[in-house]
Design an enzyme around this catalytic site. Structure first.
Site, PDB file in Angstrom:
ATOM      1  N   ASP A 101       0.869  -1.178   0.000  1.00 23.41           N
ATOM      2  CA  ASP A 101       0.000   0.000   0.000  1.00 23.41           C
ATOM      3  C   ASP A 101       0.910   1.234   0.000  1.00 23.41           C
ATOM      4  O   ASP A 101       1.560   1.541   1.015  1.00 23.41           O
ATOM      5  CB  ASP A 101      -0.886  -0.046   1.261  1.00 23.41           C
ATOM      6  CG  ASP A 101      -1.915   1.073   1.296  1.00 23.41           C
ATOM      7  OD1 ASP A 101      -1.677   2.115   0.660  1.00 23.41           O
ATOM      8  OD2 ASP A 101      -2.938   0.894   1.990  1.00 23.41           O
ATOM      9  N   HIS A 102       0.922   1.932  -1.127  1.00 24.94           N
ATOM     10  CA  HIS A 102       1.880   3.042  -1.276  1.00 24.94           C
ATOM     11  C   HIS A 102       1.491   4.263  -0.440  1.00 24.94           C
ATOM     12  O   HIS A 102       2.266   5.209  -0.316  1.00 24.94           O
ATOM     13  CB  HIS A 102       1.990   3.414  -2.763  1.00 24.94           C
ATOM     14  CG  HIS A 102       3.317   3.985  -3.143  1.00 24.94           C
ATOM     15  ND1 HIS A 102       4.277   4.340  -2.219  1.00 24.94           N
ATOM     16  CD2 HIS A 102       3.854   4.278  -4.351  1.00 24.94           C
ATOM     17  CE1 HIS A 102       5.337   4.829  -2.836  1.00 24.94           C
ATOM     18  NE2 HIS A 102       5.106   4.800  -4.136  1.00 24.94           N
TER      19      HIS A 102
END
Ligand code: CAO
Length: 430
Positions: free
Chosen positions: A402-403
């Protein structure tokens, strides 16, 4: 003073014995002038019949499927003297024409007030995708911003009913997460509705319950989490030799030691070193909840679809114990004996397609986790070492993260460290 009035089918042109396809009121309903009572359908079009009076429905004289002509009594209405007539003084309204069987933009007939609507239904050329719905339902859908062509009709001959529109709206809201903490309000084009049978023979097969449930979760996670996938290869030549030795020892106890048991252990060591991978965003998405436990989800392919049971406290267990639990939990998943609790509480997931093949893939994060490791099939490759090429068994790894929380550099460090742990099995004992 209240009086009982008969409401009859108005002038519908030359049509006779026309089918009633929808009855919109029931005894006891309070209705206003111009509220729609029934929908009629000819072979060319559908039309609503509005009420000429306001009052309370005393008795319905018709039901869906009945055939009626001009003058047939629809219902008895208890009406007050003051509300006996329509706004324009008529005593009975013409039927409202529906846009025939098309999902075209609202027709003039639909936009006009009832008193101006044309009396005779006319066939409208069929354009676009067919959607059967009465003008009232079309209006209702329009008010909610719903394109009627996207709503699946459950009524007779696939007609779209008010319930269908409501179900459509509820499901659209649920899918977009509107009104929930994770709401994203994504607006996307509707999927095209294609008649596949036009191009060849087809067979329709319902999706399994598991596929429907996991599909909705996968969809939400895929559209609402900015995914990036980082790839690497781990040299597992030594690990594989050790695994084979260990495997022989445990054959008699019926414990199958696959590379996945080693992966579980190695992943936990990496999670301990990089705690932000063992975390979730809280409901406000403003805080990171760091977990001090290490429960790992494992994707299991079952005949009915994908399930992700969770192995608890992986940090406290050895490789043999993990291999045993992995065998048990995947067997239970395939026998449909997994409960909802077995799938809760995970911190990170592993999806292994190594037993099947493939070189790499981009797994979807199992929210609210922040990362997932995809494992593909190990193959022997020539690797450059000490000025020469040597044959090494290389395991492809794909780390989706999850950036919003994890930076690319952190993900690269995580996967490089994980590869080092797998390359040197002594580290698994540390
Ligand atoms: N490279 C090479 N061989 C591998 C391997 C790898 N990465 N991973 C497993 N293998 C081998 C095993 O050693 C085993 O070999 P033998 O039969 O010779 O002993 C064989 O492949 C089959 O392994 P397995 O698949 O039965 O066992 P596993 O522990 O690797 O996996 C499980 C268990 C439950 C994860 C797996 O059966 C499964 O369901 N995988 C699919 C998961 C899935 O669908 N993921 C996609 C989700 S979408 O994101």
């Amino acid at each position: 003073m209240a009086e009982i009035k008969q409401v009859a089918v108005p002038d519908i042109g030359d049509y006779k014995d026309v089918s009633i396809i929808e009855v919109m009121v029931k005894a006891g309903d309070k209705i206003n002038v111009e509220d729609n009572l029934i929908t009629l359908e000819t072979d060319k079009a559908a039309m609503d019949v509005p009420s000429p009076y306001s009052g309370t429905v005393k008795e319905l004289k018709v039901k869906t499927g009945d055939k009626v002509s001009q003058g047939s009594v629809i219902l008895l209405l208890e009406s007050s003297a003051a509300s006996n007539q329509t706004k324009n003084g008529q005593t009975n309204q013409p039927a409202h024409q529906a846009t025939a069987d098309v999902s075209a933009p609202p027709t003039i007939a639909e936009n006009l007030p009832a008193k101006q609507a044309p009396i005779l239904p006319k066939a409208t050329p069929s354009i676009g995708i067919k959607a059967h719905a009465s003008p009232a339902i079309r209006r209702f859908a329009r008010e909610l911003g719903v394109q009627i062509a996207n709503v699946k009709g459950s009524g007779e001959k696939g007609r779209v009913t008010k319930d269908d529109v409501q179900v459509f709206v509820k499901s659209a809201l649920a899918q977009s997460g509107v009104g929930t903490a994770g709401g994203n309000g994504l607006q996307v084009l509707a999927m095209p509705v294609v008649d596949f049978a036009k191009f060849g023979t087809v067979e329709t097969k319902p999706l399994s319950r598991i596929k429907k449930l996991s599909g909705a979760n996968l969809h939400r996670n895929w559209v609402s989490i900015p995914h990036v996938t980082q790839f690497d290869e781990a040299d597992i030549t030594e690990m594989e030799a050790f695994r084979k030795e260990l495997g022989k020892e445990y054959v008699k106890q019926n414990i199958k030691i696959t590379p996945l048991a080693f992966m579980l252990k190695a992943v936990v060591i990496a999670l301990q070193k990089f705690p932000e991978f063992n975390a979730s965003l809280d409901a406000s998405s403003e805080n990171l909840v760091l977990k001090k436990y290490f429960h790992i989800g494992v994707a299991v392919d079952t005949p009915d679809g994908l399930m992700v049971p969770v192995l608890r406290d992986v940090d406290k267990k050895g490789i043999v114990q993990l291999a045993k639990e992995l065998g048990e939990i995947s067997a239970r998943a395939r026998d449909k004996k997994i409960s909802a609790t077995d799938m809760q509480g995970g911190c990170f997931s592993i999806s292994s397609l190594g037993g099947i093949g493939g070189t790499a893939f981009t797994p979807i994060i199992n929210a609210p986790e922040l990362a997932i490791l995809g494992v593909s099939r190990a193959i022997i490759k020539p690797m450059h070492q000490d000025d020469t090429f040597v044959a090494r068994l290389m395991l492809p790894l794909s780390l989706s993260y999850d950036h919003r929380v994890i930076d690319g550099a952190a993900a690269a460090r995580f996967i490089v460290f994980l590869s080092q742990v797998l390359a040197d099995t002594r580290r698994l004992a540390l």
